[in-house]
Design a protein around this motif. Sequence first.
Motif, PDB file in Angstrom:
ATOM      1  N   HIS A 197       5.058  83.616  58.801  1.00 18.28           N
ATOM      2  CA  HIS A 197       4.423  82.400  59.310  1.00 18.28           C
ATOM      3  C   HIS A 197       2.974  82.660  59.700  1.00 18.28           C
ATOM      4  O   HIS A 197       2.463  82.037  60.622  1.00 18.28           O
ATOM      5  CB  HIS A 197       5.235  81.815  60.485  1.00 18.28           C
ATOM      6  N   ASP A 207       7.411  83.524  70.712  1.00 17.53           N
ATOM      7  CA  ASP A 207       6.223  83.204  69.911  1.00 17.53           C
ATOM      8  C   ASP A 207       5.523  81.930  70.373  1.00 17.53           C
ATOM      9  O   ASP A 207       4.311  81.797  70.221  1.00 17.53           O
ATOM     10  CB  ASP A 207       6.599  83.056  68.428  1.00 17.53           C
ATOM     11  N   ASP A 258       9.970  88.394  67.742  1.00 16.47           N
ATOM     12  CA  ASP A 258      10.168  87.748  66.438  1.00 16.47           C
ATOM     13  C   ASP A 258      10.284  88.768  65.303  1.00 16.47           C
ATOM     14  O   ASP A 258      11.093  88.595  64.379  1.00 16.47           O
ATOM     15  CB  ASP A 258       9.002  86.777  66.176  1.00 16.47           C
TER      16      ASP A 258
HETATM   17 MG    MG Z   1       6.161  85.662  64.740  1.00 16.93          MG
END
Ligand code: MG
Length: 308
Positions: free
Chosen positions: A97, A150, A15
Motif C-alpha cells: 500500500h 498504521d 503491519d
Molecule cells: Mg503498512
Amino acid sequence: MENILIFGHKNPDTDSIVSAIVLEKMERAMGVNNVKACRIGKINKETKYALEYFNVQEPEYIEEIEEGQYVMLVDHNGFDQSVKGIEKAEILKVIDHHNVAESFKTDSPLEYIAMPFGCNSTILADMCRQNNIPVDKEMAGLMLSAIISDTLLFKSPTCTSADEEVAKELAKIAEVDVKKYGLDMLKAGTDLSEFSPSELINIDSKTYSTNGVKYQVAQVNTASIEDVLKDKAEIESAMESFIKENSEDLFVFLITDIIENDSQIIVSGSRKDIVEKAFGVKLEDNMACLIGVVSRKKQVVPVIDKNI
Ligand code: MG
Ligand code: MG
Ligand code: MG
C-alpha cells in the motif's frame, strides 16, 4: 519450487509482521504450501503486544537471502527497505500500500497487487473476502491490530473508508472492543524507556533515495514528546553516526504525539535545507514542530521528495 519466503520491510512494524503471517495462511488456504512467513528485523513492543494478545508466534528472523530465492513482499517494495540480497531474488508477488519506489525492479513478470489503503492488512482482508478464505479469530485480531497501528486508530490522513469498514468486521471476529484494545496496543508501543538512542532511531526507520539524495525518516510514537526530547543530544549524535555509516544526506526523526496528533522533528545531515523548504519551517536547534503531521507516508516523504 523451493520454499517461498514472505516478509515485510526492515525495522518491521505491526503491519509488516501481520501481513507476512496472514499471507502465509492465505497462500496455504489457496493450496500453495511451500510458503513461510519471516521477518527481517526485531519485533517492536506494539507488535509483541498484539502477538501475545492473540497468542500467535513471532515469524522467524532472516538476515540475508541467497541468489534465486523465491520471495513475496508485503507492506513494502523498495529494495532500500528490503532484505539483504533482494536484488538477486525471484520476486513472485508484491502486496503493498505504498508508492512504487525508484529502487524496485524485477527481471521476470510478477503478480503485483497495490491498493491505496491505509494499511496493507486491509488489502489482505479484502482478498480473503473475495476468495472466500475463512478468517479465524487470530487472523482477524492481527489484521485489526495492523490497521489500528498504521492508521493510528483511524486518525491518520492515510486512513480510508475501506480500512474502517474492514476493521469493524474484523473486530467482530476478533471479539475485541476496537477503541479499548487499540489504545492499549498503541500505548504498549510508546514504552521507549529501555531503548538506547541508537535503538530508538531504528525502531521504525526507513531509507529513501530520490534524485540522488539518500535520506532516512524514522518515527516513534509517544504520549509525551518532552519525555523523548530529554535525550535529544544523544539522539542527534546517534543520527549523525547513522548518516556517516550509511552515506546518507539527511535524517528526519519524527516524534509523534498519538494523543495530540502532532509531530516534533529532529533533523540531521548536510541537506537540512530540504526540510526547511519542504515544510516552510526554520529549524531551531535542528528541531521544528509539524502540527497535524502523523503520517510519514502521506505527509512527510512526498513533501520531501517534491523538494529534492
Ligand atoms: Mg503498512
Ligand atoms: Mg509498514
Ligand atoms: Mg507505520
